[in-house]
Write a protein that holds these residues in place. Structure first.
Motif, mmCIF file in Angstrom:
data_model
loop_
_atom_site.group_PDB
_atom_site.id
_atom_site.type_symbol
_atom_site.label_atom_id
_atom_site.label_comp_id
_atom_site.label_asym_id
_atom_site.label_seq_id
_atom_site.Cartn_x
_atom_site.Cartn_y
_atom_site.Cartn_z
ATOM 1 N N ASP A 249 0.845 -1.191 0.000
ATOM 2 C CA ASP A 249 0.000 0.000 0.000
ATOM 3 C C ASP A 249 0.882 1.243 0.000
ATOM 4 O O ASP A 249 1.792 1.361 0.826
ATOM 5 N N THR A 250 0.616 2.164 -0.917
ATOM 6 C CA THR A 250 1.448 3.356 -1.042
ATOM 7 C C THR A 250 1.478 4.166 0.243
ATOM 8 O O THR A 250 2.546 4.602 0.700
ATOM 9 N N GLY A 251 0.317 4.381 0.844
ATOM 10 C CA GLY A 251 0.259 5.181 2.064
ATOM 11 C C GLY A 251 1.077 4.586 3.190
ATOM 12 O O GLY A 251 1.806 5.302 3.892
ATOM 13 N N SER A 252 0.973 3.277 3.374
ATOM 14 C CA SER A 252 1.730 2.606 4.428
ATOM 15 C C SER A 252 3.236 2.671 4.159
ATOM 16 O O SER A 252 4.035 2.926 5.074
ATOM 17 N N LEU A 253 3.629 2.458 2.906
ATOM 18 C CA LEU A 253 5.045 2.521 2.557
ATOM 19 C C LEU A 253 5.612 3.918 2.814
ATOM 20 O O LEU A 253 6.703 4.069 3.383
ATOM 21 N N LEU A 254 4.885 4.946 2.398
ATOM 22 C CA LEU A 254 5.354 6.319 2.607
ATOM 23 C C LEU A 254 5.454 6.651 4.085
ATOM 24 O O LEU A 254 6.411 7.302 4.533
ATOM 25 N N ALA A 255 4.470 6.202 4.865
ATOM 26 C CA ALA A 255 4.499 6.468 6.306
ATOM 27 C C ALA A 255 5.727 5.832 6.949
ATOM 28 O O ALA A 255 6.387 6.437 7.801
ATOM 29 N N GLN A 256 6.060 4.614 6.532
ATOM 30 C CA GLN A 256 7.235 3.937 7.099
ATOM 31 C C GLN A 256 8.527 4.623 6.663
ATOM 32 O O GLN A 256 9.469 4.743 7.449
ATOM 33 N N ALA A 257 8.573 5.067 5.405
ATOM 34 C CA ALA A 257 9.774 5.755 4.935
ATOM 35 C C ALA A 257 9.971 7.068 5.691
ATOM 36 O O ALA A 257 11.094 7.429 6.055
ATOM 37 N N ARG A 258 8.878 7.798 5.937
ATOM 38 C CA ARG A 258 8.979 9.083 6.639
ATOM 39 C C ARG A 258 9.258 8.910 8.126
ATOM 40 O O ARG A 258 9.676 9.868 8.793
ATOM 41 N N ALA A 259 9.039 7.690 8.643
ATOM 42 C CA ALA A 259 9.322 7.416 10.057
ATOM 43 C C ALA A 259 10.765 6.988 10.287
ATOM 44 O O ALA A 259 11.164 6.790 11.439
ATOM 45 N N LEU A 260 11.535 6.843 9.213
ATOM 46 C CA LEU A 260 12.946 6.478 9.380
ATOM 47 C C LEU A 260 13.672 7.578 10.152
ATOM 48 O O LEU A 260 13.319 8.757 10.044
ATOM 49 N N PRO A 261 14.678 7.219 10.950
ATOM 50 C CA PRO A 261 15.417 8.234 11.704
ATOM 51 C C PRO A 261 15.970 9.315 10.790
ATOM 52 O O PRO A 261 16.505 9.024 9.713
ATOM 53 N N LYS A 262 15.802 10.571 11.179
ATOM 54 C CA LYS A 262 16.275 11.690 10.364
ATOM 55 C C LYS A 262 17.769 11.574 10.149
ATOM 56 O O LYS A 262 18.529 11.331 11.078
ATOM 57 N N GLY A 263 18.178 11.752 8.917
ATOM 58 C CA GLY A 263 19.596 11.679 8.599
ATOM 59 C C GLY A 263 20.114 10.280 8.375
ATOM 60 O O GLY A 263 21.290 10.100 8.069
ATOM 61 N N SER A 264 19.259 9.258 8.529
ATOM 62 C CA SER A 264 19.731 7.886 8.296
ATOM 63 C C SER A 264 19.968 7.681 6.812
ATOM 64 O O SER A 264 19.362 8.337 5.953
ATOM 65 N N ARG A 265 20.845 6.751 6.520
ATOM 66 C CA ARG A 265 21.270 6.538 5.142
ATOM 67 C C ARG A 265 20.097 6.211 4.225
ATOM 68 O O ARG A 265 19.316 5.299 4.482
ATOM 69 N N GLY A 266 19.968 6.960 3.136
ATOM 70 C CA GLY A 266 18.992 6.668 2.101
ATOM 71 C C GLY A 266 17.555 7.000 2.435
ATOM 72 O O GLY A 266 16.657 6.661 1.654
ATOM 73 N N CYS A 267 17.287 7.683 3.571
ATOM 74 C CA CYS A 267 15.886 7.918 3.944
ATOM 75 C C CYS A 267 15.181 8.850 2.954
ATOM 76 O O CYS A 267 14.015 8.640 2.628
ATOM 77 N N LYS A 268 15.891 9.882 2.452
ATOM 78 C CA LYS A 268 15.265 10.802 1.492
ATOM 79 C C LYS A 268 15.054 10.131 0.138
ATOM 80 O O LYS A 268 14.059 10.370 -0.535
ATOM 81 N N MET A 269 16.000 9.275 -0.264
ATOM 82 C CA MET A 269 15.842 8.559 -1.532
ATOM 83 C C MET A 269 14.656 7.596 -1.453
ATOM 84 O O MET A 269 13.895 7.457 -2.417
ATOM 85 N N ALA A 270 14.482 6.948 -0.297
ATOM 86 C CA ALA A 270 13.357 6.036 -0.129
ATOM 87 C C ALA A 270 12.038 6.793 -0.226
ATOM 88 O O ALA A 270 11.091 6.339 -0.894
ATOM 89 N N GLU A 271 11.958 7.968 0.409
ATOM 90 C CA GLU A 271 10.729 8.759 0.358
ATOM 91 C C GLU A 271 10.431 9.200 -1.073
ATOM 92 O O GLU A 271 9.289 9.130 -1.537
ATOM 93 N N LEU A 272 11.461 9.648 -1.789
ATOM 94 C CA LEU A 272 11.265 10.070 -3.175
ATOM 95 C C LEU A 272 10.784 8.906 -4.037
ATOM 96 O O LEU A 272 9.829 9.043 -4.819
ATOM 97 N N ALA A 273 11.444 7.745 -3.926
ATOM 98 C CA ALA A 273 11.063 6.582 -4.738
ATOM 99 C C ALA A 273 9.615 6.190 -4.495
ATOM 100 O O ALA A 273 8.880 5.856 -5.441
ATOM 101 N N LEU A 274 9.173 6.258 -3.242
ATOM 102 C CA LEU A 274 7.806 5.846 -2.929
ATOM 103 C C LEU A 274 6.789 6.909 -3.327
ATOM 104 O O LEU A 274 5.641 6.583 -3.631
ATOM 105 N N CYS A 275 7.193 8.183 -3.350
ATOM 106 C CA CYS A 275 6.314 9.226 -3.899
ATOM 107 C C CYS A 275 6.081 9.001 -5.397
ATOM 108 O O CYS A 275 4.978 9.221 -5.910
ATOM 109 N N LEU A 276 7.133 8.553 -6.095
ATOM 110 C CA LEU A 276 7.057 8.378 -7.548
ATOM 111 C C LEU A 276 6.494 7.016 -7.960
ATOM 112 O O LEU A 276 6.137 6.820 -9.117
ATOM 113 N N ALA A 277 6.435 6.062 -7.037
ATOM 114 C CA ALA A 277 5.969 4.716 -7.373
ATOM 115 C C ALA A 277 4.503 4.749 -7.818
ATOM 116 O O ALA A 277 3.708 5.544 -7.329
#
Length: 358
Positions: A190-218
């Motif tokens: 589910d897109t909403g669930s995936l985005l929520a989990q990506a945005r809950a990643l610790p700030k500054g953790s490796r690849g968190c912004k790339m994960a959020e972008l990929a799931l926005c575009l999915a």
């Protein structure tokens, strides 16, 4: 009734619990099938538990060594890359005292989630906190976030959501989008669930912004990895966002569903290239001619539609080569714009999100 019916875009698939259950059951069946080829034993004892002489010349029914104490019936070369990873995961699971949790490329193989690019040939598994040790032919992945698990037959893997997010954090953007698109298209995420989990990643953790972008575009309307790759290239090149899976009609009825459509430009894009015109083995000459003729007639009908000015076709080679793809799209009439209408997260985009060679 109008002679030309209005265009309709296919709705994006939504998560379905029954689809997830069916997918997990199918993956478990595939793992069981491969497990039936597996024999945990030493080379010397292999002949005692089979009717095959392990020292004989290779023949049909011969055994191949996977790793120490692990054999499989037949030749691993006859398996797909995905099946070879699963076989090795089975071997590592059999040898482990505690069931390991398979992650990243191994989890994608077990869960049958596609990606783009070369995967690790090593088996990837989670490294439990505070536990040391090494395993031949395996890569232990440290993680600050406890992995959530899914059981596929006897193998523990990271959940579909976690596998998608792990991939999005460290793979290329096109690979991350391909993995997410496939799960959404199969209605197992589910897109909403995936985005929520990506945005809950610790700030500054490796690849968190790339994960959020990929799931926005999915987008689950993508029907193949080539479509996912093509859409990623369009974003990276700053092209306007197309509509996906648009149905076309004329006075005679349904013409077909196209992969990409830029309505304002009147341009259709098809991510198939020569594959659409490929002749399947076993067809007679007349059948092959009819198939190619139908594909041509489809394009002819589309070009006669009042909303269509041009149609472009491309294949894997063109989509993988960013400069070639950029030139091809420009020749088609799709050029970069200031705001392409893509859904992106707030703030600056990851540095590598537009990393294409132009």
């Amino acid at each position: 009734m109008n002679a030309i019916q209005p265009l309709m875009s296919s709705p994006e698939p939504r998560f379905d619990a029954a689809s997830l259950a069916a997918h997990v059951a199918q993956r478990a069946a595939d793992v069981r099938r491969l497990r039936g080829l597996f024999a945990p034993t030493s080379f010397g004892k292999l002949g005692l538990i089979t009717n095959i002489d392990p020292y004989a010349e290779p023949a049909s029914g011969s055994w191949s060594r996977l790793r120490q104490g692990a054999f499989m019936a037949g030749d691993p070369a006859g398996l797909s890359a995905q099946e070879r990873l699963i076989m090795m995961a089975i071997a590592i699971r059999q040898a482990a005292q505690q069931p390991p949790i398979f992650t990243h490329s191994t989890a994608r193989a077990i869960l049958d989630l596609p990606s783009i690019g070369r995967d690790s040939h090593l088996i990837e598994l989670a490294k439990p906190p505070g536990r040391a040790g090494r395993s031949p032919q395996a890569r232990r992945r440290r993680t600050s976030i406890e992995p959530t698990c899914l059981k596929i037959d006897e193998l523990l893997v990271t959940t579909i959501d976690r596998t998608i997010i792990d991939s999005a954090r460290e793979r290329s953007l096109e690979s991350a989008i391909t993995t997410a698109d496939a799960a959404l298209q199969r209605e197992i995420a589910d897109t909403g669930s995936l985005l929520a989990q990506a945005r809950a990643l610790p700030k500054g953790s490796r690849g968190c912004k790339m994960a959020e972008l990929a799931l926005c575009l999915a987008d689950g309307r993508a029907e193949s990895p080539l479509e996912s790759l093509s859409r990623t290239r369009m974003f990276q090149l700053g092209l306007p966002k197309p509509e996906l899976q648009v149905n076309f009609f004329d006075a005679s009825g349904f013409i077909g569903r196209v992969d990409f459509f830029w309505r304002r430009l009147g341009i259709i894009g098809e991510a198939d290239g020569r594959m659409k015109f490929r002749v399947a083995e076993g067809l007679t000459g007349a059948e092959a001619e009819e198939r190619v003729w139908r594909a041509k007639r489809r394009d002819d009908r589309l070009l006669r539609h009042p909303d269509v000015a041009k149609i472009g076709h491309w294949d894997w080679g063109e989509a993988l080569d960013s400069p070639v793809f950029a030139r091809m799209m420009a020749e088609l009439g799709v050029r970069p714009v200031r705001d392409g209408g893509w859904p992106v997260p707030d703030g600056p985009l990851p540095r590598k999100s537009r990393a294409v060679c132009l």
